[in-house]
Design a protein around this motif. Structure first.
Motif, short mmCIF file in Angstrom:
data_model
loop_
_atom_site.label_atom_id
_atom_site.label_comp_id
_atom_site.label_asym_id
_atom_site.label_seq_id
_atom_site.Cartn_x
_atom_site.Cartn_y
_atom_site.Cartn_z
N VAL A 107 46.51 40.42 41.85
CA VAL A 107 46.86 40.89 40.49
C VAL A 107 48.37 40.91 40.33
O VAL A 107 48.91 40.45 39.33
CB VAL A 107 46.26 42.29 40.22
CG1 VAL A 107 46.73 42.83 38.88
CG2 VAL A 107 44.73 42.25 40.28
N LYS A 108 49.08 41.39 41.34
CA LYS A 108 50.55 41.43 41.29
C LYS A 108 51.13 40.03 41.21
O LYS A 108 52.08 39.78 40.46
CB LYS A 108 51.10 42.16 42.52
CG LYS A 108 50.80 43.65 42.51
CD LYS A 108 51.26 44.30 43.79
CE LYS A 108 50.82 45.75 43.85
NZ LYS A 108 51.15 46.38 45.14
N ASN A 109 50.57 39.07 41.96
CA ASN A 109 51.05 37.69 41.91
C ASN A 109 50.83 37.08 40.53
O ASN A 109 51.69 36.35 40.03
CB ASN A 109 50.36 36.83 42.97
CG ASN A 109 50.90 37.08 44.36
OD1 ASN A 109 51.96 37.66 44.52
ND2 ASN A 109 50.15 36.66 45.35
N VAL A 110 49.69 37.36 39.92
CA VAL A 110 49.41 36.84 38.58
C VAL A 110 50.41 37.42 37.58
O VAL A 110 50.94 36.71 36.74
CB VAL A 110 47.96 37.14 38.16
CG1 VAL A 110 47.74 36.87 36.68
CG2 VAL A 110 46.98 36.33 39.01
N LEU A 111 50.69 38.71 37.67
CA LEU A 111 51.65 39.35 36.77
C LEU A 111 53.04 38.73 36.92
O LEU A 111 53.70 38.43 35.93
CB LEU A 111 51.69 40.85 37.02
CG LEU A 111 52.49 41.68 36.03
CD1 LEU A 111 51.99 41.45 34.61
CD2 LEU A 111 52.41 43.15 36.38
N LYS A 112 53.47 38.47 38.18
CA LYS A 112 54.76 37.82 38.41
C LYS A 112 54.78 36.43 37.78
O LYS A 112 55.78 36.02 37.18
CB LYS A 112 55.03 37.69 39.91
CG LYS A 112 55.43 38.96 40.59
CD LYS A 112 55.66 38.70 42.06
CE LYS A 112 55.72 39.98 42.85
NZ LYS A 112 55.79 39.74 44.31
N ALA A 113 53.68 35.70 37.93
CA ALA A 113 53.61 34.33 37.39
C ALA A 113 53.67 34.35 35.87
O ALA A 113 54.34 33.52 35.26
CB ALA A 113 52.34 33.64 37.88
N ILE A 114 52.98 35.29 35.24
CA ILE A 114 53.00 35.39 33.78
C ILE A 114 54.41 35.72 33.30
O ILE A 114 54.90 35.13 32.34
CB ILE A 114 51.97 36.42 33.27
CG1 ILE A 114 50.55 35.89 33.53
CG2 ILE A 114 52.18 36.72 31.80
CD1 ILE A 114 49.46 36.91 33.28
#
Length: 76
Positions: A61-68
């Motif tokens: 979830v944290k990686n997805v948020l960083k990517a967004i």
């Protein structure tokens, strides 16, 4: 579902995370239980999520948020 959903990484359902990823990055390539999304950059943050029960893994979830966030910075 939106970015606010991702604010509590321990409380995000996998299907919600998957839908958010599809919204921002398109359809995934699926290999086994891994859903791999293309990004317009090379390297991290990469988006590779995998089903592990009903809930998403907090680090994913944290990686997805960083990517967004990176995607939105690029579009500014």
């Amino acid at each position: 579902m939106n970015k606010k959903t991702l604010s509590n990484p321990k409380n995000v359902k996998f299907n919600d995370l998957l839908n958010i990823c599809i919204k921002y990055f398109g359809q995934p390539r699926i290999t086994g239980s891994h859903h791999i999304f293309k990004t317009p950059w090379k390297g991290d943050p990469r988006i590779n999520i995998q089903r592990d029960g009903k809930m998403a893994k907090p680090y994913q979830v944290k990686n997805v948020l960083k990517a967004i966030c990176r995607l939105e910075e690029k579009n500014e």
